[in-house]
Write an enzyme that holds these catalytic residues in place. Sequence first.
Site, PDB file in Angstrom:
ATOM      1  N   HIS A 130     -11.632  14.330  73.151  1.00 12.24           N
ATOM      2  CA  HIS A 130     -10.175  14.199  73.102  1.00 12.24           C
ATOM      3  C   HIS A 130      -9.623  15.565  72.720  1.00 12.24           C
ATOM      4  O   HIS A 130     -10.357  16.417  72.227  1.00 12.24           O
ATOM      5  CB  HIS A 130      -9.732  13.114  72.109  1.00 12.24           C
ATOM      6  CG  HIS A 130     -10.009  13.457  70.687  1.00 12.24           C
ATOM      7  ND1 HIS A 130     -11.260  13.348  70.111  1.00 12.24           N
ATOM      8  CD2 HIS A 130      -9.194  13.935  69.713  1.00 12.24           C
ATOM      9  CE1 HIS A 130     -11.203  13.728  68.847  1.00 12.24           C
ATOM     10  NE2 HIS A 130      -9.953  14.100  68.576  1.00 12.24           N
ATOM     11  N   ASP A 181      -9.092  28.562  73.365  1.00 11.59           N
ATOM     12  CA  ASP A 181      -8.064  27.957  74.201  1.00 11.59           C
ATOM     13  C   ASP A 181      -8.654  27.364  75.479  1.00 11.59           C
ATOM     14  O   ASP A 181      -9.422  28.017  76.190  1.00 11.59           O
ATOM     15  CB  ASP A 181      -6.978  28.977  74.556  1.00 11.59           C
ATOM     16  CG  ASP A 181      -5.755  28.318  75.175  1.00 11.59           C
ATOM     17  OD1 ASP A 181      -5.388  27.207  74.740  1.00 11.59           O
ATOM     18  OD2 ASP A 181      -5.160  28.918  76.091  1.00 11.59           O
ATOM     19  N   HIS A 182      -8.278  26.111  75.741  1.00 11.23           N
ATOM     20  CA  HIS A 182      -8.733  25.355  76.910  1.00 11.23           C
ATOM     21  C   HIS A 182     -10.254  25.265  76.962  1.00 11.23           C
ATOM     22  O   HIS A 182     -10.854  25.324  78.037  1.00 11.23           O
ATOM     23  CB  HIS A 182      -8.152  25.943  78.209  1.00 11.23           C
ATOM     24  CG  HIS A 182      -6.715  25.585  78.386  1.00 11.23           C
ATOM     25  ND1 HIS A 182      -5.708  26.265  77.735  1.00 11.23           N
ATOM     26  CD2 HIS A 182      -6.115  24.607  79.092  1.00 11.23           C
ATOM     27  CE1 HIS A 182      -4.549  25.734  78.054  1.00 11.23           C
ATOM     28  NE2 HIS A 182      -4.761  24.719  78.866  1.00 11.23           N
TER      29      HIS A 182
END
Length: 136
Positions: free
Chosen positions: A40, A80-81
């Site tokens: 998640h 990030d990502h």
Amino acid sequence: MKVTVSRKAHFNAAHRLYRKDWSMEQNDLIFGKCNNPNFHGHNYELIVSVTGEIDPETGFVIDVKILSDLIKLHIEEAFDHKNLNLDVSEFADLNPTAENIAVVIWNKLRKYIDTSKELEVVLYETPRNFVTYKGN
């Protein structure tokens, strides 16, 4: 006179909270929905603060551009990502809780900040849930 300079940053990342050595039932009991095997994500907000004496020549505690560049290079580009469990080596054997992420961020940045200055990391996992780490 000590002054604190802070820089905000942001990154999006996925994770799963679980222990490999626990059963699925125990992981579900402790971590609940955060133990989703498909992971998640969060929109993390980060505040990095440096506290120290003002340099009489520059008027800075730390050049905010330098602090910004350090955060971008060592934190945003690394996290990030990303799937923290799978893509970030520091979490190969470390549960990527907000607490552990904050400590990892602090450790990644500490080596680039003059040791005469205090470093603090505040990491918001959600607008209401956040952790603070000062290196102690």
